[in-house]
Design an enzyme around this catalytic site. Structure first.
Site, PDB file in Angstrom:
ATOM      1  CG  ASP A 205      -1.794   1.179   1.367  1.00  0.00           C
ATOM      2  OD1 ASP A 205      -2.297   1.628   0.332  1.00  0.00           O
ATOM      3  OD2 ASP A 205      -1.974   1.680   2.500  1.00  0.00           O
ATOM      4  CD  GLU A 438      -0.418  -5.689   7.609  1.00  0.00           C
ATOM      5  OE1 GLU A 438      -0.928  -5.730   6.488  1.00  0.00           O
ATOM      6  OE2 GLU A 438      -0.900  -5.045   8.558  1.00  0.00           O
ATOM      7  CE1 TYR A 492      -4.410   1.146  10.200  1.00  0.00           C
ATOM      8  CE2 TYR A 492      -3.649  -1.109   9.851  1.00  0.00           C
ATOM      9  CZ  TYR A 492      -3.407   0.260   9.863  1.00  0.00           C
ATOM     10  OH  TYR A 492      -2.178   0.747   9.532  1.00  0.00           O
ATOM     11  CD  GLU A 528       1.002  -0.822   9.699  1.00  0.00           C
ATOM     12  OE1 GLU A 528      -0.110  -0.814   9.140  1.00  0.00           O
ATOM     13  OE2 GLU A 528       2.048  -1.220   9.140  1.00  0.00           O
TER      14      GLU A 528
HETATM   15  C1  GCB Z   1      -1.277  -2.010   6.842  1.00  0.00           C
HETATM   16  C2  GCB Z   1       0.018  -1.951   6.141  1.00  0.00           C
HETATM   17  C3  GCB Z   1       0.365  -0.568   5.653  1.00  0.00           C
HETATM   18  C4  GCB Z   1      -0.869   0.099   5.073  1.00  0.00           C
HETATM   19  C5  GCB Z   1      -1.913   0.203   6.166  1.00  0.00           C
HETATM   20  C6  GCB Z   1      -3.218   0.838   5.656  1.00  0.00           C
HETATM   21  O1  GCB Z   1      -1.567  -2.915   7.578  1.00  0.00           O
HETATM   22  O2  GCB Z   1       1.073  -2.473   6.912  1.00  0.00           O
HETATM   23  O3  GCB Z   1       1.377  -0.672   4.687  1.00  0.00           O
HETATM   24  O4  GCB Z   1      -0.590   1.339   4.518  1.00  0.00           O
HETATM   25  O5  GCB Z   1      -2.223  -1.078   6.635  1.00  0.00           O
HETATM   26  O6  GCB Z   1      -3.364   2.038   5.746  1.00  0.00           O
HETATM   27  O7  GCB Z   1      -4.036   0.093   5.140  1.00  0.00           O
END
Ligand code: GCB
Length: 628
Positions: A205, A438, A492, A528
């Site tokens: 990403d 990941e 997330y 994250e």
């Molecule tokens: C993740 C990734 C990261 C992405 C992020 C997202 O888990 O490690 O590279 O940019 O999520 O914003 O989706």
């Protein structure tokens, strides 16, 4: 288990394996260097155009004379410097050429050409002759070109660069083909793969920025020279060093160690030795003390004359870990950090001193004490700044989003890991090595793959923990997490999971992370969490993509973190992301990823103030109790 200093020293001594690689560029009494940065001639091959340049030996031609020749600054990604999408979205080869005089003056020196980072695949030619190639980007490589260079004359430096990703590159990627094959009027499929329509997509990403991303330098090094220095120094004052020298024939070695004030604290005459200094001034991360630095000066004396000299910076500090905490110099370390990117408008991932300085100044303003080099090793200049500023860093290989675990990938990954550790091994700010971000480690075959990586890292460096950052897997299906010294998890809640249900975040994060901890009994950092916000998009009550929504997701996740800390479950937290960054085009990205707490031009969003308050408060109250 907390490692005791004596065990540590033993591990330090065992930790030194074969030294293979490169020293950083240094100008001193003997060594000199010319920068090849600046405007290079640039020629782009047709999009996905096979190997036209290689087949037709463009290395033997003068690229300046090509009709489509233009210029390209080095260092910089080339993608955002054009005016059309052709250059931005280019897949395949581009060619760089620079003509440069090499003075007669230095003809007795070895001439070594060094690249800080070329993404992704580079082939280098000097005066038309191929001298080396390199795969992977983000890490330096060098080649001795003394035999190819013409002294007192103009020389032609040519670099062919290819950015195509596949399942055998790291990171991995693939081609996307047109979903509907073009047909002629009677319905016959014309072609499945019209060259121009083929899109190469990385399994990650962020934008696949390409080109010569860091500086190019022509180093002039003596014929008898220092090849590498490895230094391990702990918080008790114990140290070990080993120097690789091209030849010791008739050479006398002098080693001196200086503290930060320039006082001599040790002298020796061996290429390899151990020792002890009393009352070392330690390297501490921000908030825990001063980041004191030392330097080891190695000189080679030949026939009574100084033949080579090199000064390597290092620090006295120890990283240890228990089953729940990470310690620096025996004190618990709680990471208040960031996931980041080397990313900025126009230059993409190209190195720029101003952007680096602004980013690190902002990180300090935020009260942060660490970051992860998501998702690839960052510039060498930045690693020195981390040392100087006391910013702890988890350095990560470029292995983001691994899906396949072939032997060939494993070999390439091992090589990248070795080169990364070799580049950064003497930086006290580096507290851990991250093997990947990941990976699909629910797959059984990932276990052996990761075992090889863990063994490689431990084999070279027993002084730092090894980790992997988990995303797609869970505590109950991951095949590799038990191999790591500590575990990083990306989550997330409130964004990819349960969008709009902010009150659910606290419980979900708490439950999820607690289960990782209960299953593996290792320290955990949440590396994250976060949400996108389009700068200036305000909605009260909050709605996804508004600054308010991002802020609330972050605040609610912090409640879970506080409970997890109280229960001795996590030893750190990192927001995703420090700043907005560019990505490829997809329906979930509006001109890039907007999970930054800063905008792409580094202005604070609402969430930045929330995070700043938290980090400043927590940083000044770092809990130094050892959890039992
Ligand atoms: C993740 C990734 C990261 C992405 C992020 C997202 O888990 O490690 O590279 O940019 O999520 O914003 O989706």
């Amino acid at each position: 288990m907390i490692l005791k200093p004596t065990v540590l020293l033993l591990l330090l001594l065992q930790s030194i394996s074969t030294i293979t690689c490169l020293l950083h560029v240094q100008k001193n009494e003997i060594r000199t260097v010319d920068s090849l940065d600046g405007l290079w001639t640039f020629v782009r091959e047709p999009h996905n155009g096979g190997d036209v340049g290689i087949v037709n030996q463009w290395n033997t031609l003068d690229l300046e004379r090509f009709q489509n020749a233009t210029v390209m600054p080095v260092p910089s990604a080339y993608n955002d410097l054009g005016t059309g999408s052709e250059l931005r979205d280019h897949i395949g080869w581009v060619w760089y050429e620079k003509k440069e005089f090499v003075p007669l003056r230095d003809r007795n020196m070895r001439h070594v050409l060094r690249f800080g980072s070329v993404n992704y695949f580079a082939v280098v030619y000097i005066n038309s002759e191929k001298v080396t190639s390199h795969i992977g980007g983000h890490l330096p490589f060098e080649v001795d070109i003394s035999a190819q260079i013409k002294f007192g004359a103009e020389n032609k430096f040519t670099v062919a660069v290819n950015n195509t990703l596949s399942w055998s590159t790291i990171p991995q990627g693939d081609f996307n083909y047109q979903s509907v094959a073009p047909r002629n009027i009677s319905g016959r499929i014309l072609s499945r793969l019209p060259a121009g329509a083929v899109k190469n997509v990385g399994n990650f990403d962020f934008f696949n920025y390409a080109g010569i991303l860091r500086s190019v330098q022509l180093m002039k090094i003596p014929s008898v020279y220092i090849q590498n220095i490895n230094i391990v120094a702990d918080h008790t004052g114990s140290f070990f060093f080993e120097t690789a020298v091209s030849s010791l024939d008739g050479v006398r070695v002098e080693v001196k160690m200086f503290d930060g004030e320039g006082s001599l604290v040790y002298t020796g005459n061996q290429t390899k030795s151990e020792g002890q200094i009393s009352n070392p001034k330690l390297w501490w991360p921000r908030g825990m003390g001063k980041p004191d630095l030392y330097s080891l000066e190695v000189s080679l004396i030949l026939d009574g004359e100084l033949a080579d000299i090199y000064r390597e910076q290092f620090g006295f500090r120890t990283v240890t870990w228990s089953d729940s905490q990470i310690f620096i110099n025996s004190k618990p370390f709680y990471c208040l950090g960031f996931g980041m990117h080397e990313d900025f408008e126009i230059i993409g991932r190209g190195f720029n001193q101003a952007i680096m300085t602004k980013d690190l100044n902002l990180l300090e303003w935020m009260g942060g004490n660490c970051y992860r080099t998501t998702h690839y090793p960052y510039s060498e200049e930045r690693m020195f700044e981390n040392d100087r500023r006391g910013i702890a860093v988890i350095v990560e290989t470029p292995a983001v989003g691994l899906k396949g675990f072939s032997k060939a990938n494993n070999n390439l990954h091992v090589k990248m890991l070795q080169d990364m550790i070799d580049r950064d091994k003497n930086h006290p700010s580096v507290i851990a090595w991250s093997l990947a971000n990941e990976p699909q480690t629910m797959k059984k075959e990932s276990r052996n793959y990761f075992k090889t990586l863990v063994d490689t890292a431990h084999g070279i460096d027993r002084t730092r923990p090894v980790t992997t950052v988990y995303g797609p897997t869970n505590f109950d299906n991951d095949q590799t997490a038990d191999l790591m010294d500590f575990i990083c998890v990306n989550r997330y809640y409130g964004w990819y999971i349960d969008m709009g249900y902010i009150p659910w975040i606290n419980q979900s994060v708490y439950w999820d992370i607690s289960l990782w901890r209960e299953t593996f009994h290792k320290p955990i950092i949440v590396t994250e969490y976060g949400a996108d916000s389009i700068p200036g998009l305000n909605q009260e009550p909050s709605v996804d993509f508004s600054e308010q929504y991002q802020n609330e997701v972050i605040q609610e996740t912090h409640h879970a973190f506080d409970a997890l800390v109280k229960d001795h479950t996590i030893t750190g937290e990192m927001i995703w992301n420090f700043a907005d960054f560019m990505t490829g085009m997809t329906t979930t990205r509006a001109v890039g990823n907007h999970k930054g707490v800063f905008t792409r031009s580094r202005q604070a969003k609402i969430a930045a103030y929330t995070l700043r308050n938290r980090y400043l408060k927590k940083g000044s109250n770092i809990d130094t109790t050892i959890w039992t």
